[in-house]
Design a protein around this motif. Structure first.
Motif, short mmCIF file in Angstrom:
data_model
loop_
_atom_site.label_atom_id
_atom_site.label_comp_id
_atom_site.label_asym_id
_atom_site.label_seq_id
_atom_site.Cartn_x
_atom_site.Cartn_y
_atom_site.Cartn_z
N ARG B 85 0.84 -1.21 0.00
CA ARG B 85 0.00 0.00 0.00
C ARG B 85 0.86 1.25 0.00
O ARG B 85 0.62 2.18 -0.77
N ASP B 86 1.89 1.26 0.84
CA ASP B 86 2.74 2.45 0.92
C ASP B 86 3.49 2.70 -0.39
O ASP B 86 3.66 3.84 -0.81
N ARG B 87 3.92 1.60 -1.03
CA ARG B 87 4.61 1.75 -2.32
C ARG B 87 3.67 2.38 -3.35
O ARG B 87 4.03 3.27 -4.10
N VAL B 89 0.97 4.17 -2.77
CA VAL B 89 0.65 5.56 -2.41
C VAL B 89 1.76 6.50 -2.87
O VAL B 89 1.49 7.56 -3.43
N ARG B 90 3.00 6.07 -2.66
CA ARG B 90 4.12 6.93 -3.09
C ARG B 90 4.10 7.12 -4.61
O ARG B 90 4.29 8.21 -5.12
N ARG B 91 3.81 6.02 -5.32
CA ARG B 91 3.76 6.10 -6.78
C ARG B 91 2.58 6.98 -7.22
O ARG B 91 2.70 7.78 -8.15
N GLU B 93 1.30 9.46 -5.55
CA GLU B 93 1.65 10.86 -5.28
C GLU B 93 2.58 11.40 -6.36
O GLU B 93 2.44 12.55 -6.80
N ARG B 94 3.51 10.56 -6.76
CA ARG B 94 4.46 10.98 -7.81
C ARG B 94 3.71 11.31 -9.10
O ARG B 94 3.98 12.31 -9.76
N GLU B 174 7.49 -1.23 -9.57
CA GLU B 174 7.14 -1.63 -8.20
C GLU B 174 6.08 -2.72 -8.29
O GLU B 174 5.16 -2.61 -9.11
N ASP B 212 -6.75 9.32 -7.90
CA ASP B 212 -5.37 9.05 -8.26
C ASP B 212 -5.19 7.59 -8.67
O ASP B 212 -6.17 6.86 -8.87
#
Lengths: 176, 303
Positions: B85-87, B89-91, B93-94, B174, B212
């Motif tokens: 999930r965190d991976r 979310v970071r992608r 956001e990017r 990822e 997103d």
């Protein structure tokens, strides 16, 4: 031709609607939009929707607009009386078989604050035994208890009882 | 007192009363035999107690090891879900930042007089002209539609630039997993659970979140689950969404649907098909795979 500069929101003209935008338009959760379009096999691969998709969701989801701008009373008591009138006319089938409608149909078309008030009032009507709640594949459904329909009709024109119900609905939100 | 001990005591009494040496000898012999027997029994009991203590120790060690293994498995599932999930979310956001940057760029380009005029005509077409088209004479209608199509062709590259934000960014790949499970672990299924590597907020806070990559992943896999349920003859199954370790999970209650489909096979096949169907994942540098887990590994309280 207008000389007003375009802002970024005008970029929406370049693309079709998103699932979020259709959900906001129809006042349903986006996952409801996805479910309806999936089950009718019309969800586009790019998740971009047009007005035909909107109609499809509306039909498949049995979405109804119970309120439109012109007939929304300012007064909460009148709003509740209006809801009761709609419940009696729209949920009583000619055969006498109670009709089930989506719970969000009862609120569609109202501003969020008034939806919140009416949602609490509907909870009161359920507690008082006028309405039943049913689980349906598309979410919570509401039906009229036919044996209490006459009393519900009387409630709609009994100012004192109606006022009491409005107070209770406000109290549920901690407003009084 | 046991019958044997009682008989021995009686014999000793009689010998003492009779005060005869043979009788005393006989009594002593019997006492010695009884003592030896009792000692043997005591030794056997001690051995048994020692064996039982050892067995208990072994079982306790086994239980502790099993509990630790189970806890480790739960922690691994939780950590895996949260990391995916965190991976994502970071992608997301990017990509959202890139989307904003590209929107500003396109908006600037659209200020060119020819494009600005085309966009305004498209707006006018959508809001004012299109609803009146059926009432217009054929030739007039055709001319308006031709002009509209020319404007659309002119604006198409800019629309495309906004639609394919991930493409060309050359983001590192990822991997994220879609976890599926059915309960009970064997026999007729009562519930199908699917956990998505996106925040629960995608469901609960959709009115305030931007749409997103995480949102679109949820849309596509919510659709996948509904397709799967339809395949299983369970499209009417009630579906609930819930928070599992901060991830969005959905549960379909299929107990009353008489599902005969192999949910494991069908789920993994559907997840694979969805992961391969859209170029959005490869553009975004995200590889999606399906995992089937035993239902007890998803029970949050067991960890």
């Amino acid at each position: 031709m207008s000389t007003t500069p375009l802002d970024v929101s005008n970029l929406a003209l370049l693309r079709k609607m998103s699932v979020d935008e259709v959900a906001r338009w129809l006042e349903v959760h986006p996952f409801d939009v996805v479910r309806s379009l999936t089950l009718t096999r019309t969800l586009p691969a790019d998740l971009r929707l047009d007005t035909q998709h909107v109609d499809r969701v509306r039909d498949h989801g049995a979405l109804e607009v119970w309120w439109d701008g012109a007939d929304i009373p300012e007064d909460d008591g009148k709003l509740l009386a209006g809801l009761i009138a709609r419940l009696l006319t729209r949920l009583t089938a000619p055969s006498g078989t109670p009709r089930v409608t989506r719970a969000d149909n009862l609120l569609r078309g109202l501003e969020p604050e008034r939806q919140a008030f009416l949602r609490r009032a509907v909870n009161q009507l359920v507690r008082l035994g006028y309405l039943d709640i049913r689980g349906t594949p598309s979410g919570i459904g509401v039906t009229l208890r036919q044996d209490h329909a006459a009393d519900l009709g009387a409630l709609a024109v009994d100012f004192a009882r109606l006022h009491q119900l409005v107070l209770r609905a406000h109290a549920d939100a901690g407003l009084t | 007192m046991s019958p044997e001990t009682s008989a021995l005591v009686d014999a000793l009494h009689r010998a003492a009363l009779a005060d005869s040496e043979p009788a005393l000898d006989e009594a002593l012999t019997r006492v010695e035999a009884a003592q030896a027997h009792a000692q043997a029994e005591l030794d056997a009991l001690r051995e048994r107690m020692t064996a039982l203590a050892e067995r208990r120790k072994a079982l306790e060690a086994q239980r502790a090891a099993g509990s630790s293994a189970s806890r480790s498995a739960h922690e691994a599932v939780r950590d895996g879900l949260c990391a995916d999930r965190d991976r994502l979310v970071r992608r997301a956001e990017r990509l959202l930042a890139e989307q904003r940057r590209r929107e500003a760029e396109v908006a600037e380009e659209l200020r060119a007089p020819e494009l600005d005029a085309a966009l305004r005509e498209v707006e006018r077409f959508q809001t004012e002209i299109e609803p009146t088209l059926p009432t217009l004479p054929h030739a007039y209608r055709r001319a308006i539609l031709d002009a509209h199509e020319r404007n659309q062709r002119l604006l198409e590259p800019y629309a495309q630039a906004l639609a394919t934000v991930g493409a060309g960014l050359d983001l590192p790949m990822e991997s994220v997993g879609i976890v599926a499970s059915a309960a009970p672990a064997s026999g007729r299924p009562e519930a199908l659970v699917v956990v998505l590597p996106v925040p629960f907020a995608v469901y609960a806070e959709w009115t305030t979140r931007p749409e997103d990559l995480a949102t679109r992943l949820a849309y596509r896999f919510v659709s996948t689950v509904h397709r799967l349920l339809a395949d299983a003859g369970a499209s009417d199954a009630p579906v609930e969404y819930f928070d599992l370790y901060g991830c969005l999970a959905m549960q379909a209650w299929v107990a009353e649907q008489n599902v005969t489909l192999d949910l494991r096979e069908a789920s993994l096949a559907r997840i694979r098909a969805t992961a391969e169907a859209s170029s959005e994942w490869s553009d975004a540098g995200v590889a999606i795979y399906g995992v089937w887990l035993a239902p007890d590994l998803l029970s949050e309280g067991a960890a």
